[in-house]
Design an enzyme around this catalytic site. Structure first.
Site, PDB file in Angstrom:
ATOM      1  N   GLU A 180      -4.475   5.703  -4.672  1.00 60.23           N
ATOM      2  CA  GLU A 180      -3.319   5.507  -3.780  1.00 60.23           C
ATOM      3  C   GLU A 180      -2.101   6.099  -4.470  1.00 60.23           C
ATOM      4  O   GLU A 180      -1.740   5.662  -5.566  1.00 60.23           O
ATOM      5  CB  GLU A 180      -3.060   4.024  -3.483  1.00 60.23           C
ATOM      6  CG  GLU A 180      -4.068   3.418  -2.548  1.00 60.23           C
ATOM      7  CD  GLU A 180      -3.715   1.993  -2.112  1.00 60.23           C
ATOM      8  OE1 GLU A 180      -2.524   1.662  -1.983  1.00 60.23           O
ATOM      9  OE2 GLU A 180      -4.665   1.222  -1.914  1.00 60.23           O
TER      10      GLU A 180
ATOM     11  N   GLU B 100      -6.990  -3.460  -5.534  1.00 59.60           N
ATOM     12  CA  GLU B 100      -5.824  -4.141  -6.122  1.00 59.60           C
ATOM     13  C   GLU B 100      -6.088  -5.620  -6.389  1.00 59.60           C
ATOM     14  O   GLU B 100      -5.322  -6.496  -5.949  1.00 59.60           O
ATOM     15  CB  GLU B 100      -4.600  -3.963  -5.215  1.00 59.60           C
ATOM     16  CG  GLU B 100      -4.163  -2.522  -5.137  1.00 59.60           C
ATOM     17  CD  GLU B 100      -2.805  -2.294  -4.463  1.00 59.60           C
ATOM     18  OE1 GLU B 100      -2.283  -3.225  -3.800  1.00 59.60           O
ATOM     19  OE2 GLU B 100      -2.278  -1.177  -4.585  1.00 59.60           O
TER      20      GLU B 100
HETATM   21  O1  AHR Z   1      -1.274   1.759   1.277  1.00 60.75           O
HETATM   22  C1  AHR Z   1      -0.667   0.564   1.657  1.00 60.75           C
HETATM   23  C2  AHR Z   1      -1.095  -0.602   0.772  1.00 60.75           C
HETATM   24  O2  AHR Z   1      -0.561  -0.429  -0.507  1.00 60.75           O
HETATM   25  C3  AHR Z   1      -2.567  -0.757   0.543  1.00 60.75           C
HETATM   26  O3  AHR Z   1      -3.205  -1.481   1.548  1.00 60.75           O
HETATM   27  C4  AHR Z   1      -2.620  -1.516  -0.750  1.00 60.75           C
HETATM   28  O4  AHR Z   1      -3.785  -1.245  -1.484  1.00 60.75           O
HETATM   29  C5  AHR Z   1      -1.349  -1.108  -1.464  1.00 60.75           C
HETATM   30  O5  AHR Z   1      -0.664  -2.201  -1.944  1.00 60.75           O
END
Ligand code: AHR
Length: 512
Positions: free
Chosen positions: A292, A173
């Protein structure tokens, strides 16, 4: 009762699922590692400190690949802190989650855990506070057989064989203001390119995922992907996508429609990646790593996100999932399956305790959250050829609310089919995953499976509960669990079933 017609053909496929589509994520975050997968004092722990009860549930859940060690955490992580004699490892401030990181669990322990869990490791490198040099050293430490200082160091540490990690994420990110050493797309594109080059010089067999936007709602979404890919196109195989679905607006119909925005997100990123390819007259196709995805909103803010006083493994992001969450989550599984041609890897974020399908009590029990069930269906029964489906069913309209920092964003969804469905043709099976988004009415589905002559029902299971707020807890761990779906009729290649209102259903047939 609303009804739907589903038409599919054995010969018309979207693509074949990649084994890596069914992944999960373990971050040094809250009690995901400490008190989750690793807890040396737990009665079920083995000699390495891995919780046996958690491992058993992980195997039942069925993830195929696990991303590690972050997440936001990785952007401040010095991998060297987590290897070598445990008693010499430093305690550090983790700025991402405002916690103390004891470093008693690190890369080598993770590799051992992966072998026990029967999952492939996916490692992320720190392109925040570190850079290409630390990344290539980590590849050498992990993957080089021996005869160099770094590979011999791994051997001295007790791992004579190379870990042979194939899938690597180039940071995490990097567009997000919350990220340590956030970068502009040009800065990140340059750093990611140099990291990729050097990592592949060390081990040309590895595959790399570059960071896409941290959400479709980011103001730079689109431009970020384009610029980053213009830099990295020749050096990477994947671009990442992240999505967390929410029901802040307490609008269940819109929440259950929100997985359709994952479909749009995937198609938009494919379009951008292919536009970059077209500009170069390249036939190379960048694949997508949806590394994610989940439902997450209740614990995104306030003291459920970080705790004061720099604790070790605080109970943060411990979202308690409801029946309603499991439905939206099931919709996300269907969106991923229906893009199996381009989404070649995906990770449920995360695995234990922090926004997770598995919950534990430190020193105590482990249990399945509601979202465990659709994921286990997806990961255990979703492998194969994903078939194209033509669905004729009633629709509704909804407006989904997604906050972006201090701004509110509203996404109108004018045409939401009540039925969301994926069809998978395995070796000798046909499996349907079906989400009935109608909140009050059951839905009759008529499926015509062209090209299949003698379907025979093997499993019909549905997850539903009259109370959409129902959740599994330590005291009531089985409140939400699948049950058999009665009344499924099959004749030749035709199937008729009635899906309960607001339900996730799996129908698996032997298919000759
Ligand atoms: O999964 C929780 C968080 O969400 C992770 O660390 C990050 O990559 C995202 O913003």
């Amino acid at each position: 009762m609303p009804s739907s017609k589903v038409l599919l053909d054995r010969d018309f496929a979207i693509g074949t699922t990649d084994r890596r589509l069914f992944g999960a994520f373990v971050e040094h975050l809250g009690r995901c590692v400490y008190g989750g997968i690793y807890e040396p004092d737990h009665p079920s722990a083995d000699e390495r400190g891995f919780r046996g009860d958690v491992l058993k549930l992980v195997r039942e859940l069925g993830p195929t690949i696990v991303r590690y060690p972050g997440g936001n955490f990785v952007s401040g992580y010095d991998w060297e802190d987590g290897v070598g004699p445990v008693e010499k490892r430093p305690r550090r401030l983790d700025l991402a989650w405002q916690s103390i990181e004891p470093n008693t669990f690190g890369t080598n322990e993770f590799m051992d855990w992966c072998r026990l869990a029967n999952v492939e490791p996916m490692l992320a490198v720190n392109l925040g506070t570190r850079g290409p040099d630390a990344a290539r050293r980590l590849v050498e430490y992990c993957n080089h057989p021996g005869g160099t200082t770094l590979s011999d160091l791994r051997r001295e540490h007790g791992w004579p064989e190379p870990h042979d990690v194939k899938f690597w994420c180039l940071g995490n990110e990097m567009d997000g203001p919350w990220q340590m050493e956030r970068k502009t797309p040009v800065e990140y594109g340059r750093v990611a390119t140099e990291a990729a080059k050097m990592m592949k010089m060390v081990d040309p067999s590895i595959e790399l995922a570059v960071c896409g936007s941290s959400a479709r709602t980011m103001p730079t979404f689109g431009e970020w992907e384009r610029i980053v890919l213009e830099h990295t196109f020749d050096h990477v195989e994947y671009i990442s996508l992240h999505t967390y679905l929410n029901n802040y607006a307490e609008d269940t119909a819109a929440f259950l429609a929100s997985p359709d925005l994952m479909d749009s997100f995937i198609e938009e990123v494919v379009a951008i990646a292919d536009a970059v390819a077209a500009e170069r007259r390249s036939s190379k196709r960048i694949m997508l790593s949806f590394d994610e995805w989940n439902v997450w909103y209740r614990t995104r803010r306030g003291d459920t996100r970080v705790r004061e006083g720099w604790p070790v493994a605080p109970p943060i992001l411990e979202e308690v999932y409801t029946m309603e969450d499991a439905l939206a989550f099931g919709g996300a599984c269907i969106a991923l399956l229906n893009h199996a041609d381009r989404v070649r890897a995906a990770c449920l974020a995360q695995l234990v305790n922090a926004i997770a399908p598995i919950m534990t009590q430190t020193g105590g029990a482990a249990w399945r959250q509601t979202i465990f069930w659709p994921f286990a269906d997806f990961a255990n029964l979703g492998h194969g050829k994903v078939l194209r489906t033509q669905i004729d069913c009633p629709t509704y309209s909804a407006t989904y609310y997604d906050p972006r920092g201090k701004e509110d964003l509203y996404f109108p969804l004018p045409e939401v089919p009540y039925l969301k469905l994926a069809a998978i043709h395995g070796d000798d099976t046909l499996t349907l995953f079906a989400l009935n988004r109608h909140l009050d009415e059951p839905m009759r589905i008529n499926v015509s499976a062209r090209g299949f002559s003698e379907l025979a029902l093997e499993r019909a299971q549905t997850l539903h509960n009259g109370d959409l707020r129902a959740a599994n807890t330590q005291d009531d761990p089985d409140r939400v669990r699948p049950e058999a779906l009665q009344g499924v009729e099959i004749r030749g290649s035709e199937l008729v079933a009635t899906l309960p209102a607001a339900s996730w259903t799996v129908l698996r047939m032997r298919a000759r």
